[in-house]
Design an enzyme around this catalytic site. Structure first.
Site, PDB file in Angstrom:
ATOM      1  N   ARG A 234       0.870  -1.291  -0.058  1.00  0.00           N
ATOM      2  CA  ARG A 234      -0.032   0.065  -0.044  1.00  0.00           C
ATOM      3  C   ARG A 234       0.821   1.186   0.001  1.00  0.00           C
ATOM      4  O   ARG A 234       1.880   1.278   0.647  1.00  0.00           O
ATOM      5  CB  ARG A 234      -0.981   0.064   0.972  1.00  0.00           C
ATOM      6  CG  ARG A 234      -2.026  -1.040   1.017  1.00  0.00           C
ATOM      7  CD  ARG A 234      -2.893  -0.658   0.140  1.00  0.00           C
ATOM      8  NE  ARG A 234      -4.087  -1.521   0.125  1.00  0.00           N
ATOM      9  CZ  ARG A 234      -4.260  -2.590  -0.751  1.00  0.00           C
ATOM     10  NH1 ARG A 234      -3.201  -3.032  -1.515  1.00  0.00           N
ATOM     11  NH2 ARG A 234      -5.136  -3.483  -0.822  1.00  0.00           N
ATOM     12  N   GLU A 263      -4.663   7.024  -5.540  1.00  0.00           N
ATOM     13  CA  GLU A 263      -4.629   6.155  -6.800  1.00  0.00           C
ATOM     14  C   GLU A 263      -5.979   6.500  -7.434  1.00  0.00           C
ATOM     15  O   GLU A 263      -6.963   6.239  -6.900  1.00  0.00           O
ATOM     16  CB  GLU A 263      -4.411   4.786  -6.829  1.00  0.00           C
ATOM     17  CG  GLU A 263      -3.154   4.462  -6.063  1.00  0.00           C
ATOM     18  CD  GLU A 263      -2.748   3.032  -5.800  1.00  0.00           C
ATOM     19  OE1 GLU A 263      -1.753   2.528  -5.454  1.00  0.00           O
ATOM     20  OE2 GLU A 263      -3.896   2.114  -5.681  1.00  0.00           O
ATOM     21  N   HIS A 282      -0.431  -0.218 -10.083  1.00  0.00           N
ATOM     22  CA  HIS A 282      -1.057  -0.928  -9.292  1.00  0.00           C
ATOM     23  C   HIS A 282      -1.457  -2.320 -10.080  1.00  0.00           C
ATOM     24  O   HIS A 282      -2.801  -2.563  -9.779  1.00  0.00           O
ATOM     25  CB  HIS A 282      -2.220  -0.411  -8.396  1.00  0.00           C
ATOM     26  CG  HIS A 282      -2.527  -1.038  -7.251  1.00  0.00           C
ATOM     27  ND1 HIS A 282      -3.182  -0.387  -6.177  1.00  0.00           N
ATOM     28  CD2 HIS A 282      -2.629  -2.316  -6.848  1.00  0.00           C
ATOM     29  CE1 HIS A 282      -3.454  -1.173  -5.164  1.00  0.00           C
ATOM     30  NE2 HIS A 282      -2.984  -2.482  -5.462  1.00  0.00           N
TER      31      HIS A 282
END
Length: 314
Positions: A234, A263, A282
């Site tokens: 994270r 994000e 990601h």
């Protein structure tokens, strides 16, 4: 039963199927749900399946029909679990679905840092090899992983898989874990030793109040100048301003990140312009195989709830 999937696109951009869920009731799938449309789309739902949608007290107050939230992810920080419990709303998550894919991506990032495949491919495509006076050349120094030390923050399923792969590379392994009493590979150390000793630090812990901003200037300053930092966990675990400053001053050799604190990132995120920093959007979890496992587990979680045999309830 009315089942609503609010942000299905990243999980299933039409290469998989939601069809099995129709055995439980009426299914409505939205690829994406803007905040202003969340309540309207969810108000009649008894079951919500979500990935990154945030459900706090304000949202749950407006969803009186809701009985079940199926998190299509491992992390639970986007749902107010205490408020859900007050309302007797069951919440499930999906642990370990992406373990092989995330571990693989960790090493994809690490190997890009050490072997610079992208830079050298670009050089060849730009005909530098054609023009070269030598049969071989390198644009950046390459680093051998054998007998290098990798430090892992976290020793859950992904941390264990990364440790196994690191052992296959012949690496030395250090592990910081608040829960493990023993490890299969390497040895347990404290954070100070891990950052001071490691050639690579790789983050595999969850985001909590204790881990937010954990990797900061104090720890980064302990790293070797030749060391790399990797994060596939994270983004908010790293203080991004501190890391950007560290990279720009060449205090460490580089970083590779699959996650950022916000994000999609804001244009002024300091990591986007930091030196020697590789960023992927990601994607460590997003292989088709991992997404299929995720959907299969989400289906079984809901089936277990409906059969009063809960699975992965948080």
């Amino acid at each position: 039963m009315n089942i609503v999937i609010l942000d299905g696109h990243t999980l299933n951009p039409n290469d998989l199927s939601w069809e099995p869920f129709k055995t439980f009731g009426h299914v409505t799938v939205y690829d994406r749900t803007p905040t202003e449309e969340l309540i309207e789309r969810s108000k009649d739902a008894e079951v919500l399946l979500i990935n990154k949608i945030k459900l706090g007290k304000a949202e749950l107050d407006q969803l009186p029909n809701l009985k079940y939230i199926g998190l299509c992810a491992t992390g639970t920080d986007n749902v107010d679990l205490a408020e859900a419990k007050k309302r007797n709303i069951a919440v499930t998550n999906i642990p370990a679905y992406g373990t092989p894919s995330v571990a693989q991506h960790t090493f994809a990032l690490l190997l890009e840092l050490t072997n610079r495949v992208g830079i050298h491919n670009k050089s060849v495509q730009e005909l530098e090899w054609v023009r070269s006076k030598d049969f071989s050349y390198f644009k950046k120094p390459l680093v051998e992983l054998h007998e290098k030390t990798i430090g892992l923050i976290g020793y859950g399923a992904i941390g264990k898989e990364v440790a196994k792969i690191a052992a296959a590379f012949g690496m030395n392994i250090l592990i910081y874990s608040r829960h493990a009493n023993s490890v299969e590979y390497g040895r347990l150390v404290d954070l100070q030793e891990l950052f001071k000793t490691s050639d690579i630090v790789s983050i595999h812990t969850s985001l909590t109040t204790d881990t937010k901003g954990l990797v900061n200037k104090e720890l980064l300053d302990k790293m070797k100048r030749s060391a790399f930092l990797i994060n596939t966990s994270r983004g908010a675990i790293i203080n991004e301003a501190d890391l950007a400053d560290c990279l720009n001053k060449e205090r460490i050799a580089g970083a590779a990140l699959d996650v950022l604190s916000v994000e999609p990132p804001l244009a002024d995120n300091p990591m986007l312009s930091a030196k020697n920093c590789i960023i992927t959007p990601h994607i460590s979890w997003i292989s088709k195989e991992a997404r299929q496992r995720l959907i299969d587990i989400a289906y079984n979680n809901l089936k277990g709830y409906l059969n009063q045999k809960p699975i992965n309830q948080v």
